[in-house]
Design an enzyme around this catalytic site. Structure first.
Site, mmCIF file in Angstrom:
data_model
loop_
_atom_site.group_PDB
_atom_site.id
_atom_site.type_symbol
_atom_site.label_atom_id
_atom_site.label_comp_id
_atom_site.label_asym_id
_atom_site.label_seq_id
_atom_site.Cartn_x
_atom_site.Cartn_y
_atom_site.Cartn_z
ATOM 1 N N HIS A 167 0.809 -1.356 -0.147
ATOM 2 C CA HIS A 167 0.080 -0.126 0.007
ATOM 3 C C HIS A 167 1.129 1.238 -0.102
ATOM 4 C CE1 HIS A 167 0.823 1.203 3.919
ATOM 5 N NE2 HIS A 167 0.320 0.816 4.149
ATOM 6 N N CYS A 168 0.433 2.387 -0.866
ATOM 7 C CA CYS A 168 0.839 3.610 -0.527
ATOM 8 C C CYS A 168 0.208 4.348 0.246
ATOM 9 C CB CYS A 168 0.734 4.136 -1.577
ATOM 10 S SG CYS A 168 -0.026 4.434 -3.029
ATOM 11 N N ALA A 169 -0.078 5.620 0.545
ATOM 12 C CA ALA A 169 -0.675 6.545 1.702
ATOM 13 C C ALA A 169 -2.120 6.824 1.630
ATOM 14 C CB ALA A 169 -0.298 8.284 0.892
#
Length: 466
Positions: A27-29
Site C-alpha cells: 500500500h501507499c498513502a
C-alpha cells in the site's frame, strides 16, 4: 472497527477472485496495491460497492483500490492477516516495471527518480516565498524598517535556504538515479557533486556572459552543470549500469578500491566531455518546446494545460512533469506551470463536492465529500476514480473548470516560487506578494466555481446510479 475492516478485506479478496488470484499486497498513502494473476477474474463493480472503497482501477499489473489515508493501512493489515502475501512497494515496482509499453516504463522510471527529491524542492519553494514575504516593503513597514535596512548577513542566510538545493541539483538527481538503477547512491552523490565543482565555470555565470567556458581540444566547451537535469539523470543511469558491470568482473579483493575509482573516473570524463554537452542541448530543445506552450498568447496555455492535466493524471505518468518544473525553477526561480495544474486539481475537487452535496445516496456522499477535501489538499485520485470518472460528466465538467481557471492564471502570468503542492497548501508558494496570492485564490475560485456549477446543473443526478 477491527471487525468491520476484516469484513471489508474478506469481501475485497472475494471480489478480486480469491486469494489464489492475488500474488501480493502492498500500500501507499491512499491505495491498496494488489498484484493479480488474472485481471479478468476481478469483479470491478462489486469491488466499488464495498464499504470505504473510494475507487478502483487496474494499471500495469496492479489492481489499485483507493481507501484514503489511514484507512488503507488498516485494510492492508487485515488482507495480510487473511493470508495474502505481503510485498514492499519497491518489490511491486520491480514487478510492475515489466508491465506496459516502452513509453509507460520510461515515464514510470522518470517518476521513480524525481519523486524522492521533490520534498526538498518543496521546502526550497516555501523558503523562497517566505523570503519574498518578509522582505516586502509593506511588510517591513509594519515593523518600522525598509528593505535597505536588512542586514547583509540575513540576506546571506536566506540565500543558503533558497539556493542550496538548486546549486547542487545534479547531486540529488545522480544520487536518486544510482538508487533506482541499482548502483551505490554515495557514488552517485559524488558524481553529481563533480558536475557542479566550483573549479568549473559556473553554468549560470556562463549563461549571463560573466564567465567563459573552458575549451578542450579547441572545440569542446567545459562548464559546470548547475541547475541541469538531463545530464545528471543520464550520467546517473550510465554510472549505475557501469558500476554493476564492473562489480561482476573485478575480483572481490579489489572491488572496494577499483569499482568506485573506475566508475567515477570513467563517468565524470564521459559526463563532462560527452553526456553533458549532448544532453544539455537536448534539455534546451525540450525547454524551448515546453516554454512555447507556456507562452502561448491570450491565455491559451492555461486552457490547454489547465484543461488536460487531469487527463494525464489518469494514465499515471504525470510525474514526467516534475522534470519540467524542476528545470523551470532551476532556470528562473519561478514556476508558471504550478498555477495551471492547480486549476485542474481544484476543479476536480469541486466537481466531486457538487456530487457529494447533490446526491441523496449515503454511500456516494460518504465517498464524494472526503474525496473533494483530498483534492483541495492536492490529491485528486480519490475524487477522479471514486466519483468523477465513475459518472463521466463530473470529470468533464472538472476539465472545463480547470481550463477556465488555467486561462485566468495564464492571462495574468501567475507564477509559483516552488512546486508539488497545490490548491490550499499551494498558497504558500504565492505569498511572495499580495497580488500573487490574490490571483492564486481567484484562479482556484474560478476553476472550482465553474466545475461546481456545471456539475450541479448538468453533470450529475441520482438517476445516473440506476
Amino acid at each position: 472497527m477491527a471487525d468491520e475492516n476484516r469484513r471489508i478485506a474478506e469481501e475485497l479478496i472475494e471480489a478480486i477472485g480469491g486469494q489464489e488470484n492475488i500474488d501480493s499486497a502492498a500500500h501507499c498513502a491512499t491505495r491498496l496495491r494488489l498484484m493479480v494473476k488474472d485481471k479478468e477474474k476481478i469483479d470491478q463493480e462489486k469491488v466499488e460497492e464495498i464499504d470505504k472503497v473510494k475507487g478502483a482501477f487496474y494499471n500495469s499489473g496492479q489492481f489499485q483500490v483507493i481507501f484514503g489515508t489511514g484507512t488503507v493501512n488498516r485494510i492492508h493489515q487485515e488482507v495480510i492477516a487473511l493470508g495474502v502475501s505481503e510485498s514492499s512497494k519497491s518489490e511491486q515496482k520491480a514487478e510492475s516495471a515489466k508491465q506496459g509499453n516502452a513509453m509507460q516504463r520510461l515515464l514510470r522510471t522518470f517518476g521513480d527518480v524525481f519523486v524522492p527529491i521533490i520534498p526538498v524542492l518543496v521546502a526550497t519553494g516555501l523558503f523562497m516565498g517566505l523570503r519574498g514575504l518578509v522582505t516586502q516593503e509593506a511588510v517591513l513597514g509594519l515593523f518600522g524598517t525598509t528593505p535597505e535596512a536588512i542586514p547583509d548577513n540575513f540576506i546571506l542566510y536566506t540565500e543558503v535556504l533558497t539556493d542550496t538545493a538548486f546549486a547542487f541539483l545534479p547531486a540529488l538527481i545522480a544520487w536518486s538515479a544510482f538508487r533506482v538503477f541499482g548502483g551505490s547512491p554515495v557514488i552517485g552523490i559524488v558524481l553529481g557533486l563533480m558536475l557542479v565543482n566550483p573549479a568549473l565555470p559556473n553554468a549560470y555565470e556562463v549563461g549571463e556572459g560573466a564567465a567563459d567556458p573552458l575549451m578542450f581540444f579547441g572545440f569542446i566547451p567545459l562548464i559546470g552543470y548547475q541547475g541541469s537535469v538531463l545530464p545528471a539523470f543520464i550520467a546517473g543511469y550510465l554510472g549505475a549500469k557501469l558500476e554493476k558491470w564492473l562489480r561482476q568482473r573485478i575480483p572481490e579483493a579489489l572491488d572496494l578500491i577499483l569499482t568506485p575509482f573506475l566508475t567515477l573516473f570513467i563517468m565524470i570524463t564521459a559526463a563532462l566531455f560527452i553526456v553533458g554537452p549532448i544532453f544539455s542541448a537536448v534539455e534546451a530543445a525540450i525547454m524551448v518546446g515546453a516554454t512555447f506552450v507556456l507562452e502561448l498568447p491570450l491565455g491559451l496555455s492555461g486552457l490547454i494545460i489547465g484543461g488536460l492535466h487531469q487527463v494525464i493524471v489518469i494514465t499515471g505518468v504525470h510525474h514526467i512533469f516534475n522534470l519540467f518544473e524542476i528545470q523551470l525553477l532551476a532556470d528562473n526561480g519561478l514556476n508558471p506551470f504550478n498555477a495551471l495544474i492547480t486549476a485542474g486539481i481544484a476543479a476536480q475537487g469541486a466537481a466531486a463536492l457538487a456530487v457529494g452535496l447533490k446526491t441523496k445516496a449515503k454511500k456516494l456522499k460518504a465517498i464524494a465529500l472526503p474525496s473533494s477535501v483530498s483534492a483541495f489538499l492536492g490529491i485528486t485520485e480519490p475524487a477522479i476514480f471514486g466519483v468523477n470518472l465513475r459518472y463521466g460528466k463530473p470529470f468533464v465538467m472538472g476539465l472545463i473548470g480547470g481550463a477556465a481557471g488555467g486561462f485566468f492564471a495564464a492571462l495574468f502570468n501567475l507564477q509559483a516560487t516552488g512546486m508539488a503542492i497545490t490548491v490550499i497548501p499551494g498558497m504558500l508558494l504565492y505569498i511572495e506578494s499580495l497580488s500573487s496570492l490574490v490571483l492564486y485564490i481567484l484562479t482556484n475560485l474560478i476553476a472550482g466555481g465553474t466545475a461546481f456549477v456545471l456539475t450541479w446543473l448538468f453533470g450529475y443526478n441520482d438517476d445516473m446510479q440506476q
